[in-house]
Design a protein around this motif. Structure first.
Motif, PDB file in Angstrom:
ATOM      1  N   TYR A 406     -62.070  10.452  31.731  1.00  0.00           N
ATOM      2  CA  TYR A 406     -62.393  10.489  30.300  1.00  0.00           C
ATOM      3  C   TYR A 406     -61.813  11.740  29.650  1.00  0.00           C
ATOM      4  CZ  TYR A 406     -65.062  11.542  26.121  1.00  0.00           C
ATOM      5  OH  TYR A 406     -65.408  11.904  24.857  1.00  0.00           O
ATOM      6  N   GLU A 407     -61.990  12.904  30.300  1.00  0.00           N
ATOM      7  CA  GLU A 407     -61.492  14.149  29.735  1.00  0.00           C
ATOM      8  C   GLU A 407     -59.969  14.128  29.645  1.00  0.00           C
ATOM      9  OE1 GLU A 407     -63.079  16.533  28.323  1.00  0.00           O
ATOM     10  OE2 GLU A 407     -65.003  15.600  28.700  1.00  0.00           O
ATOM     11  N   THR A 408     -59.325  13.606  30.701  1.00  0.00           N
ATOM     12  CA  THR A 408     -57.870  13.525  30.688  1.00  0.00           C
ATOM     13  C   THR A 408     -57.389  12.642  29.547  1.00  0.00           C
ATOM     14  OG1 THR A 408     -57.859  13.795  33.086  1.00  0.00           O
ATOM     15  CG2 THR A 408     -55.832  12.966  32.077  1.00  0.00           C
ATOM     16  N   ALA A 409     -58.012  11.478  29.384  1.00  0.00           N
ATOM     17  CA  ALA A 409     -57.623  10.562  28.306  1.00  0.00           C
ATOM     18  C   ALA A 409     -57.874  11.195  26.948  1.00  0.00           C
ATOM     19  CB  ALA A 409     -58.407   9.253  28.432  1.00  0.00           C
ATOM     20  N   ASN A 410     -59.007  11.870  26.813  1.00  0.00           N
ATOM     21  CA  ASN A 410     -59.350  12.489  25.527  1.00  0.00           C
ATOM     22  C   ASN A 410     -58.331  13.553  25.166  1.00  0.00           C
ATOM     23  OD1 ASN A 410     -61.125  12.416  23.369  1.00  0.00           O
ATOM     24  ND2 ASN A 410     -62.248  14.201  24.108  1.00  0.00           N
ATOM     25  N   ASN A 411     -57.881  14.332  26.165  1.00  0.00           N
ATOM     26  CA  ASN A 411     -56.892  15.373  25.921  1.00  0.00           C
ATOM     27  C   ASN A 411     -55.522  14.804  25.597  1.00  0.00           C
ATOM     28  OD1 ASN A 411     -58.667  17.470  26.298  1.00  0.00           O
ATOM     29  ND2 ASN A 411     -58.225  17.707  28.470  1.00  0.00           N
ATOM     30  N   MET A 412     -55.194  13.650  26.200  1.00  0.00           N
ATOM     31  CA  MET A 412     -53.857  13.074  26.005  1.00  0.00           C
ATOM     32  C   MET A 412     -53.652  12.482  24.623  1.00  0.00           C
ATOM     33  SD  MET A 412     -52.872  11.218  29.594  1.00  0.00           S
ATOM     34  CE  MET A 412     -51.400  10.501  28.865  1.00  0.00           C
ATOM     35  N   ILE A 413     -54.719  12.344  23.836  1.00  0.00           N
ATOM     36  CA  ILE A 413     -54.583  11.741  22.505  1.00  0.00           C
ATOM     37  C   ILE A 413     -53.560  12.501  21.673  1.00  0.00           C
ATOM     38  CG2 ILE A 413     -55.781  11.283  20.333  1.00  0.00           C
ATOM     39  CD1 ILE A 413     -58.279  10.726  21.984  1.00  0.00           C
ATOM     40  N   ASN A 414     -53.558  13.845  21.777  1.00  0.00           N
ATOM     41  CA  ASN A 414     -52.607  14.658  21.031  1.00  0.00           C
ATOM     42  C   ASN A 414     -51.566  15.276  21.960  1.00  0.00           C
ATOM     43  OD1 ASN A 414     -53.780  14.319  18.448  1.00  0.00           O
ATOM     44  ND2 ASN A 414     -55.451  15.646  19.104  1.00  0.00           N
ATOM     45  N   VAL A 529     -60.443   6.264  25.612  1.00  0.00           N
ATOM     46  CA  VAL A 529     -61.657   7.093  25.563  1.00  0.00           C
ATOM     47  C   VAL A 529     -62.872   6.245  25.218  1.00  0.00           C
ATOM     48  CG1 VAL A 529     -62.816   8.947  24.304  1.00  0.00           C
ATOM     49  CG2 VAL A 529     -60.444   9.222  25.007  1.00  0.00           C
ATOM     50  N   VAL A 530     -62.709   5.366  24.217  1.00  0.00           N
ATOM     51  CA  VAL A 530     -63.823   4.499  23.810  1.00  0.00           C
ATOM     52  C   VAL A 530     -64.232   3.582  24.957  1.00  0.00           C
ATOM     53  CG1 VAL A 530     -64.496   2.613  22.263  1.00  0.00           C
ATOM     54  CG2 VAL A 530     -63.238   4.570  21.366  1.00  0.00           C
ATOM     55  N   LEU A 531     -63.233   3.006  25.660  1.00  0.00           N
ATOM     56  CA  LEU A 531     -63.525   2.096  26.765  1.00  0.00           C
ATOM     57  C   LEU A 531     -64.229   2.812  27.915  1.00  0.00           C
ATOM     58  CD1 LEU A 531     -60.181   0.085  26.798  1.00  0.00           C
ATOM     59  CD2 LEU A 531     -62.429  -0.802  26.171  1.00  0.00           C
ATOM     60  N   LEU A 532     -63.822   4.041  28.201  1.00  0.00           N
ATOM     61  CA  LEU A 532     -64.454   4.792  29.279  1.00  0.00           C
ATOM     62  C   LEU A 532     -65.902   5.132  28.957  1.00  0.00           C
ATOM     63  CD1 LEU A 532     -61.545   7.191  30.293  1.00  0.00           C
ATOM     64  CD2 LEU A 532     -62.543   5.424  31.732  1.00  0.00           C
ATOM     65  N   ARG A 533     -66.178   5.317  27.675  1.00  0.00           N
ATOM     66  CA  ARG A 533     -67.540   5.666  27.263  1.00  0.00           C
ATOM     67  C   ARG A 533     -68.425   4.446  27.090  1.00  0.00           C
ATOM     68  NH1 ARG A 533     -66.948   9.433  22.095  1.00  0.00           N
ATOM     69  NH2 ARG A 533     -69.206   9.331  22.227  1.00  0.00           N
ATOM     70  N   SER A 534     -67.822   3.276  26.951  1.00  0.00           N
ATOM     71  CA  SER A 534     -68.596   2.081  26.653  1.00  0.00           C
ATOM     72  C   SER A 534     -69.321   1.553  27.882  1.00  0.00           C
ATOM     73  CB  SER A 534     -67.681   0.981  26.089  1.00  0.00           C
ATOM     74  OG  SER A 534     -66.740   0.589  27.059  1.00  0.00           O
ATOM     75  N   GLU A 535     -70.301   0.710  27.628  1.00  0.00           N
ATOM     76  CA  GLU A 535     -71.048   0.080  28.706  1.00  0.00           C
ATOM     77  C   GLU A 535     -70.434  -1.268  29.065  1.00  0.00           C
ATOM     78  OE1 GLU A 535     -73.524   1.462  30.294  1.00  0.00           O
ATOM     79  OE2 GLU A 535     -73.610   3.245  29.040  1.00  0.00           O
ATOM     80  N   GLY A 536     -70.607  -1.687  30.313  1.00  0.00           N
ATOM     81  CA  GLY A 536     -70.191  -3.029  30.725  1.00  0.00           C
ATOM     82  C   GLY A 536     -68.715  -3.114  31.054  1.00  0.00           C
ATOM     83  N   SER A 537     -68.283  -4.311  31.398  1.00  0.00           N
ATOM     84  CA  SER A 537     -66.909  -4.558  31.821  1.00  0.00           C
ATOM     85  C   SER A 537     -65.951  -4.500  30.646  1.00  0.00           C
ATOM     86  CB  SER A 537     -66.817  -5.928  32.501  1.00  0.00           C
ATOM     87  OG  SER A 537     -65.477  -6.300  32.696  1.00  0.00           O
ATOM     88  N   SER A 538     -64.805  -3.852  30.832  1.00  0.00           N
ATOM     89  CA  SER A 538     -63.778  -3.807  29.799  1.00  0.00           C
ATOM     90  C   SER A 538     -63.045  -5.132  29.700  1.00  0.00           C
ATOM     91  CB  SER A 538     -62.777  -2.682  30.106  1.00  0.00           C
ATOM     92  OG  SER A 538     -63.427  -1.447  30.183  1.00  0.00           O
ATOM     93  N   ALA A 539     -62.929  -5.834  30.831  1.00  0.00           N
ATOM     94  CA  ALA A 539     -62.187  -7.098  30.849  1.00  0.00           C
ATOM     95  C   ALA A 539     -62.871  -8.166  30.013  1.00  0.00           C
ATOM     96  CB  ALA A 539     -62.011  -7.581  32.280  1.00  0.00           C
ATOM     97  N   GLN A 540     -64.207  -8.094  29.881  1.00  0.00           N
ATOM     98  CA  GLN A 540     -64.911  -9.085  29.067  1.00  0.00           C
ATOM     99  C   GLN A 540     -64.591  -8.904  27.591  1.00  0.00           C
ATOM    100  OE1 GLN A 540     -69.019  -8.632  30.071  1.00  0.00           O
ATOM    101  NE2 GLN A 540     -68.804  -9.600  32.078  1.00  0.00           N
TER     102      GLN A 540
END
Length: 573
Positions: A406-414, A529-540
């Motif tokens: 999550y931290e890596t993805a959040n940092n990569m935004i910029n 980042v949103v997907l990593l923070r969200s609950e449940g399966s991302s594929a659904q």
């Protein structure tokens, strides 16, 4: 006669008056409960009254907040700027009534979307948030290929131009070639985010509309808390309310270019004359100059700290097993505490210690230590004067895998704006870049996904597993996902009790989403980042499609047909 004129004007205004709130496009309510229903209701009522008063004063965007001992409420409303003030207020009234109906009084937030306006409230500040959820909404009518081509062209122009326009709002229309039809479009961002935030939001929105494009829908919308994108074959604004997009789609006018060219020609002429004079003078007066050595060139860089072997030996308690963190690709790593109490990671290098190797080692360390990026662990210094070659890094304490990703993805935004040197690592390059040379931000997304799969599997992407007949990592990961056997990808040395099964499956799905063959459907880093923070399966929520596999013959085994369009669109921003 006056009565007839007044009646005619009222009839005309009534014919075009429309708050565009006939259809509720989307709504959502928080699941968090407030501490005091009475106080929260009072604060919400006050903010809604404040918003309405601002809209009545001919505003199209407004924010309001109320705070008290029992909590706080932040609220925002935005109308499309082609609405009249009366229609804007009417749309707000409908939205305010609907949000009370949809969201119970004991929740901390809610949001309502209509074509004409958007209303949101929360118990926290959110005005500068770019996006936390989004989706596309497509109509049922099927349009012709010519119409869809006009839609994509118009949408692309709106996406590029709108962030550059004051107020982040643009409307436009485009005639369909060979048909007696027109496509109408609008793009709008909330006014409390930055230009870069608006660009990012509309890029995501444009991606959401790809489904509508591919299905040849006659109308489509993208719903996002920070922006709104819509197109239709039915006019929803007047012809005199379109925005001239041309100034925002080019770098400058022809007259400006002529002035620039003239200035450059004149300046270059003077520069050449001055250079010739200086050359003749220096040729007559210069002294012999030694050829610069490589060491002198490297000396211009700020060098790393040269630690003594005894200092690092003491810091790691004589490289004791107690301080051993693990083993990397080129040697063991130890935790150390320097005399100034700084915690570092010390790595022993299992490489040759010849004089030439040491010299090359020192040069490489000097260059690498000058690269600073928040996504890279910084190299602090080295030691080459002892029995072993040592590297000293910043120490990164243990964290859970999902937090690290999550931290890596959040940092990569910029990512593009963060290096002190012009440096970019793409060791796991996307197929469209490796084969066709097409570069976009989605290349970094692909690389991130591959690295995630490597971390989880303990296997390099460029290597097959121990079985010589097995597939490469990316292909293997996809096959396991298709068979709902995600967890077979996990490194066997990992203890199953140390991670949550569903979390691990979700991370694998997100990694596969990042490596999808179709560039436009790969998520942005904000979405990751949103997907990593969200609950449940991302594929659904967004099932991934097959990655692009590059076999030994360098042929891509997946659909990358629309990669060029996506990349040119992104680079145009």
């Amino acid at each position: 006669m006056l009565f007839i004129v007044v009646w005619w004007m009222v009839a005309i205004m009534g014919a075009f008056s429309d708050p565009q709130a006939n259809r509720l496009i989307h709504s959502g309510c928080s699941t968090v409960k407030v501490d005091s229903v009475t106080e929260s209701t009072k604060y919400l009522n006050a903010t809604l009254l404040d918003l309405r008063a601002q809209l009545n004063s001919s505003k199209y965007f407004a924010t309001a907040e109320q705070e008290g001992d029992a909590g706080q409420v932040f609220a925002m409303v935005q109308c499309r700027k082609y609405l009249s003030t009366a229609d804007c207020v009417a749309c707000f009234d409908i939205a305010a009534k609907q949000i009370r109906r949809n969201c119970s009084a004991d929740v901390t937030g809610g949001r309502i979307y209509y074509d004409g306006c958007f209303l949101r409230y929360e118990n926290r500040g959110f005005y500068d948030e770019n996006q936390d959820s989004h989706y596309g909404d497509c109509g049922n009518l099927t349009a012709s290929p010519a119409y869809q081509a006009s839609v994509e062209s118009l949408s692309s122009d709106l996406q590029i131009a709108s962030p550059k326009i004051p107020g982040f709002f643009a409307t436009s229309k485009k005639e369909v070639v060979g048909e007696n039809s027109v496509v109408y479009g609008v793009a709008q961002c909330i006014e409390t985010i930055s230009k870069a935030g608006c660009q990012e939001c509309l890029t995501v929105a444009y991606g959401d509309l790809q489904t509508c494009f591919s299905d040849a829908n006659a109308d489509g919308r993208s719903i996002n808390p920070a922006c709104f994108f819509r197109y239709s074959d039915t006019p929803f604004f007047a012809d005199n309310q379109t925005t001239d997009l041309k100034p925002f789609l080019r770098n400058g006018s022809k007259s400006q270019k002529k002035v620039l060219i003239a200035g450059l020609v004149g300046g270059i002429g003077l520069l050449l004359l001055a250079t010739a004079i200086l050359f003749l003078w220096f040729k007559a007066h210069k002294k012999p100059k030694a050829v610069p050595r490589e060491d002198d060139i490297l000396g211009e860089l700020r060098g790393p700290v040269n630690y003594s072997f005894n200092e690092l030996k003491s810091a790691t308690k004589n490289f004791s097993e107690e301080c051993r963190l693990g083993e990397g690709g080129f040697g063991e790593v130890y935790k150390g505490v320097l005399k100034n109490e700084r915690v570092v990671a010390v790595k022993k290098l299992a490489i040759s210690q010849s004089h030439k190797a040491k010299a090359e080692f020192e040069k490489e360390v000097k260059i690498i230590s000058n690269v600073h990026h928040r996504n890279l662990i910084r190299l602090l210094g080295c030691c080459s004067n002892g029995p072993e070659l040592l590297l000293v890094y910043e120490y990164m304490a243990n964290s859970s895998l999902d937090n690290f990703l999550y931290e890596t993805a959040n940092n990569m935004i910029n990512f593009p704006d963060s290096s002190s040197l012009s440096y970019c690592l793409r060791g796991y390059t996307a197929p469209e870049y490796a084969i066709y040379g097409q570069l976009s931000e989605k290349v970094d997304i692909y690389s991130y996904g591959v690295v995630v799969l490597e971390i989880i599997s303990g296997q390099k992407c460029s290597q097959a597993s121990h079985d010589p007949d097995s597939d490469y990592l990316l292909k293997r990961a996809w096959k396991l996902y298709e068979g709902d056997m995600h967890l077979e990808l996990v490194d066997g040395s990992m203890n199953p009790d140390e991670y949550e099964t569903e979390t691990m499956k979700k991370i694998i799905e997100i990694a596969l989403m990042c490596t999808q063959s179709t560039v436009s459907v790969r998520p942005t880093m904000s979405e990751v980042v949103v997907l990593l923070r969200s609950e449940g399966s991302s594929a659904q929520k967004r099932p991934p499609i097959s990655p692009a596999f590059i076999e030994s013959n360098q042929k891509v085994r997946a659909d990358t047909s629309n990669a060029t369009a996506s990349i040119s669109q992104l680079s145009a921003r």
